[in-house]
Design a protein around this motif. Sequence first.
Motif, PDB file in Angstrom:
ATOM      1  N   LEU A  56      44.951 103.348   5.055  1.00 61.72           N
ATOM      2  CA  LEU A  56      45.402 102.269   5.937  1.00 61.72           C
ATOM      3  C   LEU A  56      44.714 100.980   5.519  1.00 61.72           C
ATOM      4  O   LEU A  56      43.556 100.993   5.094  1.00 61.72           O
ATOM      5  N   PRO A  62      40.574  93.181  10.977  1.00 63.21           N
ATOM      6  CA  PRO A  62      40.969  93.996  12.123  1.00 63.21           C
ATOM      7  C   PRO A  62      41.282  93.108  13.322  1.00 63.21           C
ATOM      8  O   PRO A  62      40.536  92.167  13.607  1.00 63.21           O
ATOM      9  N   PRO A 349      46.942  98.058  11.341  1.00 61.58           N
ATOM     10  CA  PRO A 349      46.847  98.271   9.892  1.00 61.58           C
ATOM     11  C   PRO A 349      48.110  98.916   9.340  1.00 61.58           C
ATOM     12  O   PRO A 349      48.896  99.506  10.077  1.00 61.58           O
ATOM     13  N   GLU A 369      51.706 106.183   9.643  1.00 61.56           N
ATOM     14  CA  GLU A 369      50.492 105.487  10.053  1.00 61.56           C
ATOM     15  C   GLU A 369      49.416 106.447  10.553  1.00 61.56           C
ATOM     16  O   GLU A 369      48.218 106.137  10.460  1.00 61.56           O
ATOM     17  N   ILE A 373      45.629 107.978   8.347  1.00 68.07           N
ATOM     18  CA  ILE A 373      44.255 107.808   8.850  1.00 68.07           C
ATOM     19  C   ILE A 373      43.296 108.674   8.053  1.00 68.07           C
ATOM     20  O   ILE A 373      42.173 108.275   7.754  1.00 68.07           O
ATOM     21  N   ASN A 374      43.736 109.866   7.724  1.00 66.54           N
ATOM     22  CA  ASN A 374      42.854 110.793   7.020  1.00 66.54           C
ATOM     23  C   ASN A 374      43.043 110.775   5.508  1.00 66.54           C
ATOM     24  O   ASN A 374      42.617 111.692   4.810  1.00 66.54           O
ATOM     25  N   ARG A 379      40.171 103.288   5.503  1.00 65.68           N
ATOM     26  CA  ARG A 379      40.712 102.037   6.051  1.00 65.68           C
ATOM     27  C   ARG A 379      40.025 100.884   5.340  1.00 65.68           C
ATOM     28  O   ARG A 379      38.802 100.815   5.334  1.00 65.68           O
TER      29      ARG A 379
ATOM     30  N   ARG B 360      48.243 102.055  19.219  1.00 63.25           N
ATOM     31  CA  ARG B 360      48.595 103.027  18.176  1.00 63.25           C
ATOM     32  C   ARG B 360      47.711 104.281  18.284  1.00 63.25           C
ATOM     33  O   ARG B 360      46.761 104.487  17.510  1.00 63.25           O
ATOM     34  N   ASN B 374      37.876 111.260  12.774  1.00 61.27           N
ATOM     35  CA  ASN B 374      39.272 111.198  12.354  1.00 61.27           C
ATOM     36  C   ASN B 374      40.112 110.230  13.188  1.00 61.27           C
ATOM     37  O   ASN B 374      41.338 110.292  13.180  1.00 61.27           O
ATOM     38  N   GLY B 375      39.447 109.340  13.894  1.00 61.17           N
ATOM     39  CA  GLY B 375      40.171 108.365  14.702  1.00 61.17           C
ATOM     40  C   GLY B 375      40.795 107.268  13.859  1.00 61.17           C
ATOM     41  O   GLY B 375      40.389 107.025  12.717  1.00 61.17           O
ATOM     42  N   GLY B 376      41.765 106.622  14.426  1.00 60.41           N
ATOM     43  CA  GLY B 376      42.526 105.595  13.716  1.00 60.41           C
ATOM     44  C   GLY B 376      41.747 104.329  13.413  1.00 60.41           C
ATOM     45  O   GLY B 376      42.164 103.527  12.573  1.00 60.41           O
ATOM     46  N   PRO B 387      37.335  91.601  17.802  1.00 61.16           N
ATOM     47  CA  PRO B 387      38.666  91.168  17.351  1.00 61.16           C
ATOM     48  C   PRO B 387      39.755  92.204  17.651  1.00 61.16           C
ATOM     49  O   PRO B 387      40.883  91.836  18.002  1.00 61.16           O
ATOM     50  N   ILE B 388      39.420  93.478  17.524  1.00 62.91           N
ATOM     51  CA  ILE B 388      40.410  94.519  17.821  1.00 62.91           C
ATOM     52  C   ILE B 388      40.744  94.514  19.312  1.00 62.91           C
ATOM     53  O   ILE B 388      41.913  94.642  19.706  1.00 62.91           O
TER      54      ILE B 388
END
Lengths: 401, 401
Positions: A56, A62, A349, A369, A373-374, A379, B360, B374-376, B387-388
Amino acid sequence: MNSLVDELSIKNDTKIIFLVMDGLGGLRSAGKKGTELQVAHSPNLDKLAQDSICGLMDPILPGVTPGSGPAHFALFGYNPVEANIGRGVLEAAGINLPLTDRDVAIRINFATRDADGNITDRRAGRLATDINKRICEKIRKNVSIAPEAEFVIETVKEHRAVLVIRGDDLGGDINDTDPQKLGVPPLEPEAGDEASGKTVKIVKRFLEQAHDLIADEPAGNTMLLRGFAKHKPYKSMMERFKLKTLAVANYPMYRGVAFLLDMDLNPVTADTKTEFEAVKENYDKYDFFFVHVKGTDARGEDGDFDAKVKVIEEVDSLLPMLTGLNPDVMVVTADHSTPAEMSSHSWHPVPVLVHSNICRVDDVQTFDEIACINGGLGRMPSMNLMPIVLGNAGRLTKFGA
Amino acid sequence: MNSLVDELSIKNDTKIIFLVMDGLGGLRSAGKKGTELQVAHSPNLDKLAQDSICGLMDPILPGVTPGSGPAHFALFGYNPVEANIGRGVLEAAGINLPLTDRDVAIRINFATRDADGNITDRRAGRLATDINKRICEKIRKNVSIAPEAEFVIETVKEHRAVLVIRGDDLGGDINDTDPQKLGVPPLEPEAGDEASGKTVKIVKRFLEQAHDLIADEPAGNTMLLRGFAKHKPYKSMMERFKLKTLAVANYPMYRGVAFLLDMDLNPVTADTKTEFEAVKENYDKYDFFFVHVKGTDARGEDGDFDAKVKVIEEVDSLLPMLTGLNPDVMVVTADHSTPAEMSSHSWHPVPVLVHSNICRVDDVQTFDEIACINGGLGRMPSMNLMPIVLGNAGRLTKFGA
């Protein structure tokens, strides 16, 4: 970072196909089973992802929603904040008007005002392009801002045109003269610094003469100036990365960015299929193919989830036209997200896949998407993609002993 | 980065609840089935995580253990290294003493020394706060460092006080005078640069007069000066992000950070439940609610795994008081990790979840340090969180054309 990558980049015979599905990133909409990419039946993309490294990317930062200009600069390895481009320059680039580092580029909207000088139509009834051309020609022939500067004026379309003021030490820090409402006169241009003050003086001389010339036009008897921008030329993809590049893109904005980076421009084609055919036809002549698909973004902006899914499925069905060329590196990604749920660009992203013979394949099984992630790329900022692509193409030499 | 986000930030009507569980991040202790968060029965946090985007954050840098000050600055979007705050300033902020950019703030520990001038008690037997107040009043009335400067002295608690030296061009690069051991006299203050040399001269004049005044005190007849710090005012959350902010925090350190960022301070409440009630009571009046829970850190520092688990479970049971307000953005995270296993702050990254209608959602099913891998959101610096959060709140405009 960029200059190191530039220094390390070398030429070789590899081919890179760089497919940008504009606004591809999405969100789950109410009543749907996932994002547009998750819902789409896209076996070719999934199969490619299974044989790729995925991840991503944050286009700018971000949380920050990008315009298409900076988002594309980031994809091509240019710092999107430093490289941020003024509207005027983008408009000029969109009609492939060559600019120099002595130029301030400005968007013109022809507008209509009444006898008191107040605006009655900010777009002059979306003037016919022919009339726009006639007005521009009249201005071109009869206005002079010599000897301090010269100007270029070119029709874009309907009520829109581009004005370039070319001279020494001109600044572009100038407000829009469009008041954004009716019943008032245009604003005066005002300068934010000394160099821009010089530009303002010249612009006022230009406007005085031009307004006299067009005063009798029934529509388009005044001009609103927007997006003043001093042009700072970019290093080309060839200069930075030794890449001979073909841009296969059908919309002015993206052709404009490509033009600014000195990519060759494929003629506008009818649709995605003809774009992909153009890659095949030109395959021997270039190293790097920037292929731009607009439909994903357009249908996202429309808020039409199902239509965006259809565009993805169409691209997926045509994908073997590109993968069948067996490029050394195949990239599929997006400039930014345009979730149908939001009907607009967003800060989410974007998914990316990079396929090559040496790409260290990860466990991602579907191109979307959530699965990404994995992915093995994690990212990262979009700006990091180009060095990874060049590495996969064997186009970066070793750093240090 | 910060200035771009500042430039893009806009005001709107969204509500953001920002729950910081201090020291939440943990480790598996011997004989336990996981980290404190994994072992805790926390169905509300898990349910929220299932509907959020999750990730891990490094407060300062990977491997670096933060103090609470910089860790909180990072959470609020301030570069924790640049914004790093002197102890003296933090102590002054903790008692809500307004500082100016002409101030050097210093912590005072009242101590006791013998007839030879050697320290016999570095804390003056944890002086009664009343005596501290009386001593400070005596100094306030009788000491003068005019005309070069003026001073403020305020009791904190027990043996602790704050001294502020206010004057032009003063530096704060000065060593602690606490020798950190008994049987020796206090150290002399020494300056690391010219501006601090000016401060040292003034401080010596201050100490000379003050020591004469308190020479007869049976306890607290000398002063140890620590944490000299020149104050650099911070831009407020309002100035940077257009956020009207309420800090609901019960401990001086966190109230101090909030005070420095010009948040409004909710009165100290009795416990977590009354903190959450305060959010509800003030819900219409603010955009952003910083809610601080101290117990997770305190029990971690105690090395009491089970007690830390209990604090998590208590917060979890109360969580619907916050989520029930349906904020546009709900954040749960920590400033840093305080694993019971280590009985101290640690460098381990902290779990974070961000819930909004457009977040998301990823595949994370439980809110803990391992699932969040493993989070996005991936793994990112804590400073990226704001910012997010602003993006999720629709509070950042688009960047570029």
